[in-house]
Design an enzyme around this catalytic site. Structure first.
Site, PDB file in Angstrom:
ATOM      1  N   LYS A  71       8.263  -0.243  -5.950  1.00 11.87           N
ATOM      2  CA  LYS A  71       7.176  -1.226  -5.893  1.00 11.87           C
ATOM      3  C   LYS A  71       7.356  -2.169  -7.056  1.00 11.87           C
ATOM      4  O   LYS A  71       7.893  -1.796  -8.097  1.00 11.87           O
ATOM      5  CB  LYS A  71       5.815  -0.530  -6.017  1.00 11.87           C
ATOM      6  CG  LYS A  71       4.686  -1.327  -5.441  1.00 11.87           C
ATOM      7  CD  LYS A  71       4.696  -1.178  -3.932  1.00 11.87           C
ATOM      8  CE  LYS A  71       3.420  -1.640  -3.291  1.00 11.87           C
ATOM      9  NZ  LYS A  71       3.288  -1.040  -1.946  1.00 11.87           N
TER      10      LYS A  71
HETATM   11  N1  GLU Z   1       3.689  -3.283   1.033  1.00 10.97           N
HETATM   12  C1  GLU Z   1       3.795  -2.505   2.218  1.00 10.97           C
HETATM   13  C2  GLU Z   1       3.468  -1.057   1.934  1.00 10.97           C
HETATM   14  O1  GLU Z   1       2.798  -0.744   0.990  1.00 10.97           O
HETATM   15  C3  GLU Z   1       5.129  -2.695   2.927  1.00 10.97           C
HETATM   16  C4  GLU Z   1       6.333  -2.316   2.120  1.00 10.97           C
HETATM   17  C5  GLU Z   1       7.643  -2.702   2.785  1.00 10.97           C
HETATM   18  O2  GLU Z   1       7.635  -3.204   3.889  1.00 10.97           O
HETATM   19  O3  GLU Z   1       8.672  -2.476   2.149  1.00 10.97           O
HETATM   20  O4  GLU Z   1       3.811  -0.184   2.687  1.00 10.97           O
END
Ligand code: GLU
Length: 418
Positions: free
Chosen positions: A108
């Site tokens: 993240k």
């Molecule tokens: N931000 C989204 C999540 O928390 C998608 C992450 C992604 O597609 O890599 O799952």
């Protein structure tokens, strides 16, 4: 710059891991290994504001795991961002990808600023500088960012362009959630919401609810909440309450969700929607409904408000919306909580499809994306709910045990180097 959360989501993430490790009977070293990010980077982002002044922002990228494949996870722009929050969110990505059997680890990123207070040109400069600072760590084979709170497909276009320019050729697989014209997948924008509603309908059926006789409240009207409200209404569920950061609206007879979406397009908020009663944004969580979908931020269902929650099914559209203390109280009350790593996995599932399409240089038609998304969501739901029913564990415990075991096994088979 950053607002501080009263609850540290990393404590919740680590407690969830501890519970799973205890059931799996792993030793302390394995807990430490699974709870510690492989890599994390903090970067300074000097931003030239439109008025010429320079402001220092802080950004992070945490790669929690790559035992099962490249790290994967979104990029968040919010004044709530902190290193611990990003660590928690990265860990949840690892479990989510493992539970969904995607060939990824978890990551993240975040930048600590409120994008709504900055111009599009300023947001672009933040994105490009952040991308440039973290670019040694990202790439289609090592870490693939995507949108999250406060970022969107345009943010991904800037990231891809910045990364590609430095390499001298276009690299579509470095991010997912891109605009369609740049190789984004059909169906990616609505994927998280569709996935939330696939499992919400399955959870309703399990508890004997018929959609046409069910009421729902949705917290958040952004990338996840808006689509969730729309698709729930399309399935016949009466969506009676919706909120965003500015306030909430309530109509016990059901909100006209498409009209509400048009109102938001016009005004920027759900507030003031005619044919509804204004409610406090926090009161959304305690409305008299059957189904509650928290689809905004983490740590919103806490020991302080959990006793007032009336819903008997909670489907976590957001990451980490329920604190550990609240989660235990909900379990004691037999409220069915569909955990984030299952409920909101639709986004990263279609991110995986987008990355696969970039690697194949071949676009899949929308119906294929949506059918494969539904299959993966319902297969995971079936596996988790069947196992939970057998063992008497909660859906969260079951999902966590499955995910942690997959990651630990991958790690063990690869072995320690050196
Ligand atoms: N931000 C989204 C999540 O928390 C998608 C992450 C992604 O597609 O890599 O799952």
């Amino acid at each position: 710059m950053s607002a501080v959360l009263a609850n540290n989501p990393l404590d919740d993430a680590l407690t969830q891991l501890r519970d799973a490790v205890d059931v799996l009977n792993y030793d302390e070293g394995t807990y430490e290994l699974l709870g510690t990010p492989r890599r994390e980077i903090t970067v300074s982002i000097p931003l030239r504001r439109d008025n010429g002044q320079v402001e220092m922002l802080r950004g992070y990228r945490v790669q929690h795991s790559y035992s099962r494949g490249p790290a994967k996870g979104g990029l968040r722009f919010s004044d709530q961002v902190s290193l611990d929050e990003v660590r928690a969110l990265a860990m949840w990505m690892t479990w989510k990808c493992a539970l969904m059997d995607l060939p990824y680890g978890g990551a993240k990123g975040g930048v600590g600023f409120d994008p709504s207070l900055y111009s599009p040109a300023e947001r672009e400069r933040v994105t490009r500088r952040y991308t440039s600072e973290i670019s040694p760590l990202i790439g289609p084979e090592c870490d693939i960012p995507a949108p999250d709170v406060g970022t969107d497909e345009l943010t991904m276009a800037w990231m891809m362009d910045t990364y590609s320019t430095a390499r001298g050729h276009t690299v579509p697989g470095v991010v997912t959630g891109k605009p369609i014209v740049l190789g984004g997948s059909l169906g990616r924008a609505s994927a998280t919401s569709r996935g939330v509603v696939h499992v919400a309908l399955a959870a309703l059926a399990e508890r004997g609810f018929v959609p046409s006789k069910t009421t729902a409240a949705v917290q958040g009207f952004g990338k996840v909440g808006r689509g969730a409200a729309v698709f729930l209404a399309e399935a016949g569920v009466r969506v009676t309450g919706v909120s965003d950061r500015f306030g909430g609206v309530y109509n016990p007879d059901g909100l006209d969700v498409p009209a509400l979406a048009r109102h938001v397009d016009r005004t920027g908020s759900v507030v003031g929607f005619e044919g509804s009663e204004a409610i406090d944004r926090d009161d959304l969580l305690t409305l008299p409904v059957d189904l509650l979908v928290p689809a905004a931020m983490e740590s919103v269902i806490t020991a302080a408000n959990v006793d007032d929650i009336q819903a008997t099914i909670i489907v976590e559209g957001a990451n980490g919306p329920t604190t550990t203390a609240a989660d235990r109280m909900l379990r004691d009350r037999d409220v069915l909580v569909v955990p984030d790593i299952l409920a909101n996995a639709g986004g990263v599932i279609v991110s995986y499809f987008e990355w696969a399409q970039a690697n194949q240089t071949y676009r899949w038609p929308l119906h294929q994306v949506e059918q494969r998304l539904e299959e993966r969501m319902l297969t995971a739901w079936e596996a988790v709910s069947t196992s939970a029913a057998k063992t008497g564990r909660t859906l969260r415990q079951t999902a966590m045990i499955t995910a942690v075991q997959r990651v630990a096994e991958a790690h063990a088979i690869r072995g320690l180097y050196p």
